[in-house]
Design an enzyme around this catalytic site. Structure first.
Site, PDB file in Angstrom:
ATOM      1  N   ASN A  95       0.833  -1.211   0.000  1.00 43.91           N
ATOM      2  CA  ASN A  95       0.000   0.000   0.000  1.00 43.91           C
ATOM      3  C   ASN A  95       0.866   1.260   0.000  1.00 43.91           C
ATOM      4  O   ASN A  95       0.881   2.054   0.930  1.00 43.91           O
ATOM      5  CB  ASN A  95      -0.987   0.003   1.169  1.00 43.91           C
ATOM      6  CG  ASN A  95      -0.350  -0.349   2.501  1.00 43.91           C
ATOM      7  OD1 ASN A  95       0.710  -0.962   2.559  1.00 43.91           O
ATOM      8  ND2 ASN A  95      -1.004   0.028   3.580  1.00 43.91           N
ATOM      9  N   HIS A 237      -1.258  -9.859  11.881  1.00 46.02           N
ATOM     10  CA  HIS A 237      -1.544  -9.122  13.123  1.00 46.02           C
ATOM     11  C   HIS A 237      -2.855  -9.548  13.822  1.00 46.02           C
ATOM     12  O   HIS A 237      -3.786  -8.766  13.958  1.00 46.02           O
ATOM     13  CB  HIS A 237      -1.522  -7.611  12.907  1.00 46.02           C
ATOM     14  CG  HIS A 237      -2.189  -7.096  11.664  1.00 46.02           C
ATOM     15  ND1 HIS A 237      -3.423  -7.512  11.221  1.00 46.02           N
ATOM     16  CD2 HIS A 237      -1.755  -6.164  10.770  1.00 46.02           C
ATOM     17  CE1 HIS A 237      -3.726  -6.853  10.125  1.00 46.02           C
ATOM     18  NE2 HIS A 237      -2.732  -6.034   9.828  1.00 46.02           N
ATOM     19  N   ASP A 305       4.570  -5.058  11.646  1.00 43.20           N
ATOM     20  CA  ASP A 305       3.673  -4.114  10.982  1.00 43.20           C
ATOM     21  C   ASP A 305       4.230  -2.690  11.127  1.00 43.20           C
ATOM     22  O   ASP A 305       3.498  -1.739  11.366  1.00 43.20           O
ATOM     23  CB  ASP A 305       2.254  -4.206  11.544  1.00 43.20           C
ATOM     24  CG  ASP A 305       1.225  -3.497  10.670  1.00 43.20           C
ATOM     25  OD1 ASP A 305       1.573  -3.063   9.564  1.00 43.20           O
ATOM     26  OD2 ASP A 305       0.065  -3.370  11.122  1.00 43.20           O
TER      27      ASP A 305
END
Length: 439
Positions: A95, A237, A305
């Site tokens: 992203n 996650h 993350d």
């Protein structure tokens, strides 16, 4: 170039022993138990006395923000942070701007990393509602898998049409890594929160909006689709005790992040939006359940993350503040703190942060201390108190939720392909890592 690492305690594949490692150029040529070191000439001798010698950390989940979002971070700055934290390999998420959802965008990222990354690298390919036909053209030897956002998150890559999800799960031969949150549930919760608390509810309401149910329903759907289509699913996650009820499943693995293992909802009171991330950090009960799952196989991998934002972008509450935090530089020492607390053993930490990422994504010749493997190695020293200050932070964003925290473990040296990329408090910014090979 022949290097000898001697005097340390080696931790690898469930064993802990005093020993030495000999490196020829970039490859481990010999692992020695005990002190019977062959007489030979060495270009460099590393004294690891008092240190634990581990495989380099493989972080399966980072957002290095390049291209397109480089005011927050880029491949150079964040790979520098990785090296300082003992991370020798990372897999970056799609992203960015443009999104890594075309073959051209994927190649552009590899070209950037070949010039800028100080440690080893690869990139996930991003799934969209209409790019499934490209999956067959992906080189399975170069990338770890396909990233699928089944809930809205940074970058607006939501895939929520059932038809598209069915096609993705039925077409992907590579592992599918999912971000699982149900967007409809989140939108309803946000609307209710705004009605109660105003247009930008305080961050303490974030785990109510990005709720347990939103996570569970989306993860349940991902597991259902993976079983139906015999796909290889890796859930990113995981944050709730309820989701853990869905594991273990054949062909399904799960990641927990350092942030969700370390923080809980009480920490919003002191750290505020600095720990705002998606999915949200949940309750202490959820955190304890995740910690227990580290030891029974339900959690297979620990990632970060890692997702930098400028502090100015973290201002506001649930609606306005950006979600994500930089953690890669302090991931290993944070988990070593949990080792000291008895949450997991050092051997299990190595399994979750080194061996299992290599196994699950079929990484070639990395993730283990083995003869013939690339010499990705980190030396960590216990009982060495130090405090995180802003000037120590390598990430471009210039802050960390761990600022002011005192650690008792220190990353002493990071070797990437046999080269000391981090040592004596500094990163060798002339060094460039290698693309990871898979399968």
């Amino acid at each position: 170039m022949r290097t000898l690492i001697q005097g340390g305690t080696i931790v690898n594949e469930g064993q802990t022993f005093e020993g030495a490692i000999i490196i020829d150029d970039e490859v481990i040529s010999q692992i020695i138990q005990g002190n019977a070191i062959p007489e030979a000439s060495y270009d460099e001798v590393v004294d690891a006395s008092g240190c634990f010698v581990l495989p380099g950390i493989i972080d399966d989940h980072v957002h290095f923000r390049e291209p397109g979002l480089t005011e927050k971070a880029d491949i150079e700055s964040e790979s520098r942070a990785a090296a300082a934290g003992g991370v020798t390999t990372y897999f970056d998420m799609p992203n960015t701007v443009p999104q890594t959802t075309t073959l051209e965008a994927l190649e552009d990222k590899f070209a950037l990393a070949a010039k800028k990354s100080h440690v080893n690298y690869s990139f996930f390919f991003g799934a969209t509602n209409d790019n499934v036909d490209l999956f067959a053209q992906l080189d399975s030897h170069r990338i770890p898998g396909i990233k699928l956002f089944m809930g809205s998150s940074t970058g607006n890559m939501l895939v929520d049409r059932r038809e598209a999800l069915e096609r993705i799960f039925s077409s992907a031969s590579l592992p599918i890594m999912t971000h699982c949150e149900d967007t409809d549930i989140i939108n309803r919760n946000m609307a209710e929160a705004k009605q109660k608390y105003g247009d930008d509810p305080k961050v303490t309401h974030h785990p109510e909006i990005r709720s347990e149910e939103a996570c569970y329903q989306s993860t349940r759907l991902a597991v259902e689709l993976a079983r139906k289509h015999h796909a290889r699913l890796h859930v990113a996650h995981l944050t709730t005790a309820k989701e853990l009820q869905l594991l273990p499943q054949d062909g399904v693995t799960a990641e927990a992040t350092v942030s969700h293992l370390y923080f809980c909802d009480r920490d919003y009171n002191s750290l505020g939006t600095r720990i705002k991330c998606n999915p949200a950090i949940k309750t202490e009960r959820d955190r304890e359940a995740l910690r227990e799952a580290l030891n029974d196989g339900r959690i297979a991998v620990i990632g970060t993350d890692h997702a930098p934002h400028l502090l100015s972008q973290k201002e506001g509450g649930c609606a306005r503040a950006a979600s994500g935090m930089p953690m890669i530089q302090f991931s290993l020492v944070t988990m070593l703190e949990l080792v000291d607390q008895g949450v997991l053993s050092l051997e299990r930490l190595v399994e979750l942060m080194c061996h299992n990422p290599a196994r699950l994504f079929e990484v070639r010749r990395r993730g283990f201390l083995r003869e013939g493997y690339q010499a990705d190695i980190v030396l960590v020293r216990p009982n060495t108190g130090w405090t995180v200050t802003r000037e120590l932070i390598q990430s471009r964003c210039g802050w960390s939720p761990m600022e002011g925290h005192m650690y008792l473990w220190r990353v002493e040296r990071t070797l990437c392909n046999g080269h000391t990329v981090y040592g004596k408090g500094g990163v060798d910014t002339d060094y460039i890592g290698q693309p990871v090979e898979f399968r």
